[in-house]
Enzyme design. Structure first.
Site, mmCIF file in Angstrom:
data_model
loop_
_atom_site.group_PDB
_atom_site.id
_atom_site.type_symbol
_atom_site.label_atom_id
_atom_site.label_comp_id
_atom_site.label_asym_id
_atom_site.label_seq_id
_atom_site.Cartn_x
_atom_site.Cartn_y
_atom_site.Cartn_z
ATOM 1 N N GLU A 1 0.845 -1.192 0.000
ATOM 2 C CA GLU A 1 0.000 0.000 0.000
ATOM 3 C C GLU A 1 0.882 1.243 0.000
ATOM 4 O OE1 GLU A 1 -2.914 -0.077 3.114
ATOM 5 O OE2 GLU A 1 -3.694 -2.039 2.519
ATOM 6 N N PRO A 2 0.305 2.401 -0.318
ATOM 7 C CA PRO A 2 1.114 3.624 -0.369
ATOM 8 C C PRO A 2 1.914 3.882 0.898
ATOM 9 C CG PRO A 2 -1.031 4.021 -1.365
ATOM 10 C CD PRO A 2 -1.085 2.645 -0.790
ATOM 11 N N GLY B 1 31.371 1.706 -23.006
ATOM 12 C CA GLY B 1 31.765 3.113 -23.004
ATOM 13 C C GLY B 1 30.583 4.019 -23.284
ATOM 14 N N GLU C 1 9.820 -7.500 -3.615
ATOM 15 C CA GLU C 1 9.838 -8.737 -2.813
ATOM 16 C C GLU C 1 10.564 -8.526 -1.484
ATOM 17 O OE1 GLU C 1 8.158 -11.419 -3.953
ATOM 18 O OE2 GLU C 1 7.702 -10.384 -5.820
ATOM 19 N N GLY C 2 10.604 -7.295 -1.022
ATOM 20 C CA GLY C 2 11.312 -6.954 0.218
ATOM 21 C C GLY C 2 12.671 -6.367 -0.096
ATOM 22 N N GLN D 1 17.753 -4.217 2.281
ATOM 23 C CA GLN D 1 18.013 -3.830 3.666
ATOM 24 C C GLN D 1 17.152 -4.670 4.617
ATOM 25 O OE1 GLN D 1 17.609 -1.580 1.108
ATOM 26 N NE2 GLN D 1 19.813 -1.190 1.040
#
Length: 380
Positions: A125-126, A337, A361-362, A365
């Site tokens: 969710e937000p 390059g 997916e998480g 961290q």
């Protein structure tokens, strides 16, 4: 070096490789620029049965192992990871049903996918990303139904899915113990698809908000007991985060393939740049990380095939592989390059595509926190 494939696996991979190169690759550049994949391109995947690979045979699916399915999607990701993840996301939702659903729910889900359908996994969710327990979406009991309200964000397959597995608070006061999961038809009254995200990478993958406004579902649509949604989501994600790492391996392999080819053709000082030691070092480091990543994914898939929930191992796999992918694709751009920075060449897209693997997916961290938490318990 490569994995020790069975003859069946070799045949499957050769078939997928040939079809992906011929049927999908010619359209990737244009679809990436437009930020969407034409629906007709998915017909090839459906004809190949990609949508049924992980669905158990008892429900009419192929019932392939995680190990073999991951190999197939690595091949697809070499051509385009966004295309591949559109099919993989169906299995992200499916795993919740397999882990905690009834046989009737499993068959219902499979019947939605079999004709050529997709599924979505509606958790984020937000204001509830790394902390899913902070979700605000609710499910209120009303007789033999639940009324769902709330907004989900960054939902892969949001506008494509025929069915969702969504998570809602049945008891908001209970925190993470108040979350429950439901199977929701995409065409249910009150389900609205938000705008498609204009993403940095994986642009062939559809990503939208989902809005649920007084959506009614039968109580029998609940997956697992009431209040078990948080644990269910985490267990399903343990499997899914390890699986998506195979797509990052495919991206890395494509980056190496393109880099070696370019380094053999590109000349400076009248010498192919592959003869220069600094370029050789980058190519060697890329190959090392790809092989280590592929082996790590394969071992984790084999553990999953044995029924192991891979809480720590899945986090290790996803974190290691997605971190490697950042360096490998960055090296690919460096070897090209200035041309590597141009959209006329393929490697800048690979760099864009792989970044999100450290996030979805998480986040990596959060994965490191999970790994450390399991270690703390293991060493007591």
């Amino acid at each position: 070096m490569s994995l020790l494939y069975t003859e069946e696996q070799k045949a499957l991979l050769a078939l997928v490789r040939e079809m992906a190169e011929n049927e999908i690759k010619p359209h990737v550049k244009d679809a990436d620029e437009k930020g969407e994949c034409p629906r007709e391109l998915f017909k090839w995947g459906f004809d190949m049965g990609l949508h049924m690979l992980e669905i158990p045979e008892e429900y009419g699916g192929t019932g392939l192992s995680y190990e073999t399915t991951a190999m197939i999607f690595e091949e697809l990701a070499k051509v385009d990871a966004g295309y591949a993840i559109t099919f993989v996301t169906t299995f992200v939702a499916l795993r919740n049903v397999i882990l905690a659903g009834t046989k009737e729910q499993g068959q219902y889900f499979a019947d939605k996918i079999a004709p050529g359908g997709f599924a979505g996994f509606a958790l984020t969710e937000p204001n509830a990303g790394s902390d899913p327990a902070a979700m605000r979406a609710t499910a209120v009991k009303d007789g033999d139904e639940y009324i769902l309200n709330g907004t989900k964000t960054f939902i892969t397959n949001g506008a494509l899915a025929d069915v969702f597995v969504g998570f809602f608070k049945t008891d908001p006061a209970a925190g993470h113990r108040g979350m429950s999961a439901f199977i929701i038809d995409a065409d249910a009254e009150g389900v609205t698809v938000g705008a498609h995200e204009n993403k940095m990478g994986l642009r062939l993958s559809n990503t939208t908000d989902l809005i649920f406004e007084n959506v009614r579902v039968k109580a029998s649509a609940m997956v697992g007991p009431e209040g078990s949604g948080f644990k269910l989501a985490l267990n399903a994600l343990n499997l899914s985060r390890a699986f998506v790492a195979t797509l990052a391996v495919g991206i890395m392999q494509r980056a190496l393939d393109e880099s070696v080819k370019y380094a053999k053709e590109r000349k400076q000082f009248n010498t192919p740049i592959i003869k220069f030691q600094m370029v050789q070092q980058m190519l060697a480091d890329m190959a090392i990380k790809i092989e280590a990543s592929r082996c790590l994914v394969n071992n984790t898939m084999r553990m999953m095939d044995q029924g192991i929930m891979v809480q720590k191992e899945g986090s290790i796999c996803k974190t290691f592989v997605s971190d490697c992918a950042q360096e490998v694709t960055s090296n690919a751009v460096q070897i090209f390059g200035g041309y590597g920075y141009s959209k006329e060449y393929p490697v800048e897209k690979l760099m864009r595509d792989c970044k999100v693997f450290q996030i979805f997916e998480g986040t990596n961290q959060i994965q490191r926190m999970t790994i450390a938490g399991v270690l703390d318990k293991e060493y007591k």
